[in-house]
Write a protein that holds these residues in place. Structure first.
Motif, PDB file in Angstrom:
ATOM      1  N   GLY A 172      39.204   6.604   7.794  1.00 11.25           N
ATOM      2  CA  GLY A 172      39.344   8.060   7.630  1.00 11.25           C
ATOM      3  C   GLY A 172      40.797   8.491   7.722  1.00 11.25           C
ATOM      4  N   GLU A 173      41.544   7.839   8.645  1.00  6.76           N
ATOM      5  CA  GLU A 173      42.959   8.165   8.794  1.00  6.76           C
ATOM      6  C   GLU A 173      43.741   7.700   7.575  1.00  6.76           C
ATOM      7  N   SER A 174      43.411   6.527   7.029  1.00  3.66           N
ATOM      8  CA  SER A 174      44.141   6.023   5.862  1.00  3.66           C
ATOM      9  C   SER A 174      43.839   6.869   4.629  1.00  3.66           C
ATOM     10  N   ASP A 175      42.600   7.395   4.522  1.00  5.97           N
ATOM     11  CA  ASP A 175      42.271   8.296   3.415  1.00  5.97           C
ATOM     12  C   ASP A 175      43.097   9.566   3.517  1.00  5.97           C
ATOM     13  N   ALA A 176      43.220  10.104   4.738  1.00  7.72           N
ATOM     14  CA  ALA A 176      43.999  11.330   4.939  1.00  7.72           C
ATOM     15  C   ALA A 176      45.459  11.102   4.599  1.00  7.72           C
ATOM     16  N   VAL A 177      45.991   9.945   4.984  1.00 11.63           N
ATOM     17  CA  VAL A 177      47.379   9.614   4.668  1.00 11.63           C
ATOM     18  C   VAL A 177      47.543   9.490   3.153  1.00 11.63           C
ATOM     19  N   GLY A 178      46.563   8.891   2.482  1.00  9.70           N
ATOM     20  CA  GLY A 178      46.630   8.763   1.025  1.00  9.70           C
ATOM     21  C   GLY A 178      46.592  10.105   0.333  1.00  9.70           C
ATOM     22  N   VAL A 179      45.740  11.010   0.805  1.00 12.09           N
ATOM     23  CA  VAL A 179      45.654  12.358   0.235  1.00 12.09           C
ATOM     24  C   VAL A 179      46.965  13.095   0.478  1.00 12.09           C
ATOM     25  N   ASP A 180      47.508  12.965   1.686  1.00 14.88           N
ATOM     26  CA  ASP A 180      48.784  13.617   1.991  1.00 14.88           C
ATOM     27  C   ASP A 180      49.890  13.101   1.082  1.00 14.88           C
ATOM     28  N   ALA A 181      49.904  11.797   0.852  1.00 16.27           N
ATOM     29  CA  ALA A 181      50.935  11.213  -0.007  1.00 16.27           C
ATOM     30  C   ALA A 181      50.781  11.698  -1.447  1.00 16.27           C
ATOM     31  N   ARG A 182      49.535  11.775  -1.921  1.00 13.08           N
ATOM     32  CA  ARG A 182      49.312  12.244  -3.299  1.00 13.08           C
ATOM     33  C   ARG A 182      49.674  13.722  -3.430  1.00 13.08           C
ATOM     34  N   LEU A 183      49.354  14.512  -2.421  1.00 13.73           N
ATOM     35  CA  LEU A 183      49.698  15.931  -2.449  1.00 13.73           C
ATOM     36  C   LEU A 183      51.220  16.112  -2.399  1.00 13.73           C
ATOM     37  N   GLU A 184      51.879  15.290  -1.608  1.00 14.28           N
ATOM     38  CA  GLU A 184      53.340  15.347  -1.541  1.00 14.28           C
ATOM     39  C   GLU A 184      53.951  14.940  -2.877  1.00 14.28           C
ATOM     40  N   HIS A 197      39.594  15.040  -8.468  1.00 13.07           N
ATOM     41  CA  HIS A 197      40.010  14.316  -9.672  1.00 13.07           C
ATOM     42  C   HIS A 197      41.476  14.580 -10.009  1.00 13.07           C
ATOM     43  N   ILE A 198      42.031  15.707  -9.594  1.00 13.99           N
ATOM     44  CA  ILE A 198      43.458  15.972  -9.817  1.00 13.99           C
ATOM     45  C   ILE A 198      44.293  15.114  -8.870  1.00 13.99           C
ATOM     46  N   LEU A 199      43.872  15.013  -7.620  1.00 11.76           N
ATOM     47  CA  LEU A 199      44.605  14.168  -6.673  1.00 11.76           C
ATOM     48  C   LEU A 199      44.530  12.697  -7.061  1.00 11.76           C
ATOM     49  N   ALA A 200      43.448  12.304  -7.727  1.00 15.53           N
ATOM     50  CA  ALA A 200      43.280  10.904  -8.108  1.00 15.53           C
ATOM     51  C   ALA A 200      44.163  10.531  -9.304  1.00 15.53           C
ATOM     52  N   GLU A 201      44.577  11.517 -10.092  1.00 17.67           N
ATOM     53  CA  GLU A 201      45.389  11.235 -11.277  1.00 17.67           C
ATOM     54  C   GLU A 201      46.836  10.973 -10.896  1.00 17.67           C
TER      55      GLU A 201
END
Length: 174
Positions: free
Chosen positions: A4-16, A56-60
């Motif tokens: 869960g923490e690694s997913d949050a870090v991945g989302v944060d990185a993609r948003l950044e 789907h936008i964060l995944a692109e």
């Protein structure tokens, strides 16, 4: 670290990455529409929030999402202009001059189409440009390219299908 923490870090990185790639251009676009620099900050923030809420936008790849972000920002500006707090009428002595329509929407659509055309193969793009922008018929295109008319029709059909999908990926829903 838990998954869960690694997913949050991945989302944060993609948003950044989205912020780094698009915040300044989206901000400049909103300022060009509204003339409001501080309001543009709010629109960019809301646009990024909507990207965060759209998996789907964060995944692109962040480099391919600018058209989506510009479209969201434009809709936010339009929604704000139409909101109740903006509609309060103030009586004036003289009627204002008629505004002049600008070509912003047409220019934005042309940019989207150009980006979508770049995603097509050279064969499909050549046939579509010749037919729709050059105004040439199937027989004329076939003669110019030295290929059978059936091939022109096929490339036109599959090219338009690919173009439609490319436009849908960029948020155009017509």
């Amino acid at each position: 670290m838990a998954s869960g923490e690694s997913d949050a870090v991945g989302v944060d990185a993609r948003l950044e990455a989205l912020y780094d790639a698009h915040a300044r251009p989206v901000w400049r676009y909103v300022v060009s529409l509204t003339g409001d620099r501080s309001g543009a900050d709010d629109v960019v923030q809301e646009t990024l929030l909507r990207a965060w809420r759209t998996p789907h936008i964060l995944a692109e790849d962040p480099s391919t999402t600018r058209a989506w972000m510009i479209t969201v920002a434009r809709h936010l500006v339009i929604d704000d202009a139409r909101s109740a707090r903006r509609r309060h009428e103030h009586p004036v002595g003289d009627l204002p001059e008629r505004g002049v329509d600008d070509d912003t929407d047409r220019l934005f659509e042309a940019i989207l189409v150009e980006e979508a055309l770049r995603t097509l193969s050279a064969d499909h793009r050549t046939v579509i440009v010749a037919a729709y922008y050059g105004g040439r018929g199937i027989a004329q295109i076939a003669a110019e390219l030295g290929i059978p008319q059936g091939t022109v029709k096929s490339r036109l059909h599959y090219g338009l299908r690919a173009l439609r999908l490319a436009l849908q990926e960029r948020g155009v829903t017509r």
